[in-house]
Design an enzyme around this catalytic site. Structure first.
Site, PDB file in Angstrom:
ATOM      1  N   GLU A   9       0.840  -1.205   0.000  1.00  0.00           N
ATOM      2  CA  GLU A   9       0.000   0.000   0.000  1.00  0.00           C
ATOM      3  C   GLU A   9       0.870   1.249   0.000  1.00  0.00           C
ATOM      4  OE1 GLU A   9       0.781   1.564   2.967  1.00  0.00           O
ATOM      5  OE2 GLU A   9       1.824  -0.301   3.481  1.00  0.00           O
ATOM      6  N   GLU A  45       4.704  -0.740   1.875  1.00  0.00           N
ATOM      7  CA  GLU A  45       4.789  -0.813   0.410  1.00  0.00           C
ATOM      8  C   GLU A  45       4.604  -2.228  -0.130  1.00  0.00           C
ATOM      9  OE1 GLU A  45       8.578   0.626  -0.908  1.00  0.00           O
ATOM     10  OE2 GLU A  45       8.260   2.670  -0.198  1.00  0.00           O
TER      11      GLU A  45
END
Length: 358
Positions: free
Chosen positions: A173, A316
């Site tokens: 994300e 991430e």
């Protein structure tokens, strides 16, 4: 999207396949259980796919990118524009997860599900719901329908990847301010304290950290999310990135693809998916122990153990490529090691040698 659709097609692990896998694993040329979590992973993979011998041929990390209106409250250490900047950098492959993904031969699927900027790039998957959520310190993040639409984005993307031959996916994300949303969700779902749930995110100084905790207290007072209704919690205090990842976990269970959890935010999405349908956790593999506060609480709720401990807290999806490698190793154990019979090893002699070494 009908909410009943979230439960359709999700079935438990194939018990018969797991029994068969356990039997082979226990008969490989080694003491029973001596390869620890690798053995459990290989058996669980058989439960997911129904196959004794699994081959991971195509891997991807799905990165849901979205902005959060709560940034207006000064809860983040970085400006909101970083969300858009990093979204492009994921595609370029110059971020932490980009480098690790390339090293481990897996692809990144970068999704704009709610970035505040208009990004045009041929490799960007544009599924924007709108330009960021509303400020959750003033009201709900999104409507219930928007949350369901975002969940559908994740489910549909998993189906697309399955059709393209991917058989292992990870979750990542990007969204400045999303640890505030995630901590709010954790408190709402579990009833834990603010001190247990709230971390410094990307690195807040003391004054900003105290402000973040006060904002989260206000968020929960303003929205009063119902802990028994995970969709309500999501649409009131969540983010589009989190909602999209909820769909990825539901889709992974529906389409029977193993899915790897990265850090705190993706773990929060996993918890919501689990609360929607508790079978989903059987398809999940936590990649590593995140240093972000609240992460261990989430895994405790899920009843899952992480694969690695590297003191990471980047997010991430950066933990996923590393865990992919370990999961692949577990399949090699099942596929390529000999059993006692296949290796012409006399079991009684072997036991004697092992006891001698002990």
């Amino acid at each position: 999207m009908q909410e009943s659709c979230l439960l359709e097609g999700i079935k438990p692990l194939y018990e018969k396949s797991m029994i068969e896998a356990k039997e082979r694993m226990d008969n490989l040329v080694k003491p029973i259980g001596s390869l620890g979590k690798l053995e459990k992973m290989a058996i669980k993979l058989s439960g997911i796919t129904g196959e004794l011998y699994n081959h991971i041929t195509k891997k991807a990390v799905i990165i849901m990118c979205s902005d959060n209106g709560v940034c207006e409250e000064g809860v983040a250490s970085a400006p909101q524009i970083v969300t858009a900047t990093q979204t492009v950098n994921f595609i370029k492959g110059v971020t932490g997860v980009g480098v690790l993904a390339r090293h481990n031969n897996c692809d990144l699927k970068v999704v704009d599900i709610g970035v505040n900027e208009e990004i045009k790039h041929s490799e960007l998957i544009n599924r924007k719901i709108r330009k960021g959520t509303s400020n959750i310190a003033k009201g709900e993040a999104m409507t219930r329908e928007e949350a369901l639409t975002a969940i559908r984005v994740g489910i549909d993307l998993v189906l697309t990847l399955k059709k393209e031959g991917y058989n292992l996916i990870g979750t990542g994300e990007m969204g400045i301010g999303n640890t505030t949303s995630s901590s709010s969700i954790l408190i709402a779902l579990t009833g834990c304290s603010i001190e247990e749930a709230v971390g410094r995110g990307a690195g807040l100084i003391d004054e900003a950290f105290e402000k973040k905790k006060k904002v989260i207290k206000k968020v929960l007072e303003v929205n009063t999310p119902n802990s028994k209704d995970p969709i309500e919690v999501l649409h009131k205090v969540g983010g589009f990135d989190i909602a999209g990842l909820v769909g990825v976990y539901l889709g992974a269970a529906k389409y029977r693809i193993p899915v790897v959890i990265d850090g705190f935010i993706s773990a929060i999405a996993a918890l919501i998916a689990y609360r929607i349908n508790n079978i989903t956790k059987d398809f999940m593999f936590p990649s590593h122990i995140s240093m972000e506060k609240g992460y261990n609480l989430v895994l405790s709720e899920l009843g899952l153990e992480p694969i690695l401990d590297l003191s990471m807290r980047l997010g991430e999806g950066s933990g996923c490529p590393l865990a992919f490698n370990i999961l692949e190793a577990s399949t090699k154990i099942m596929n390529e090691m000999s059993t006692f019979e296949e290796g012409n090893v006399d079991l009684d002699d072997y036991k004697g040698l092992w006891e001698e070494k002990i």
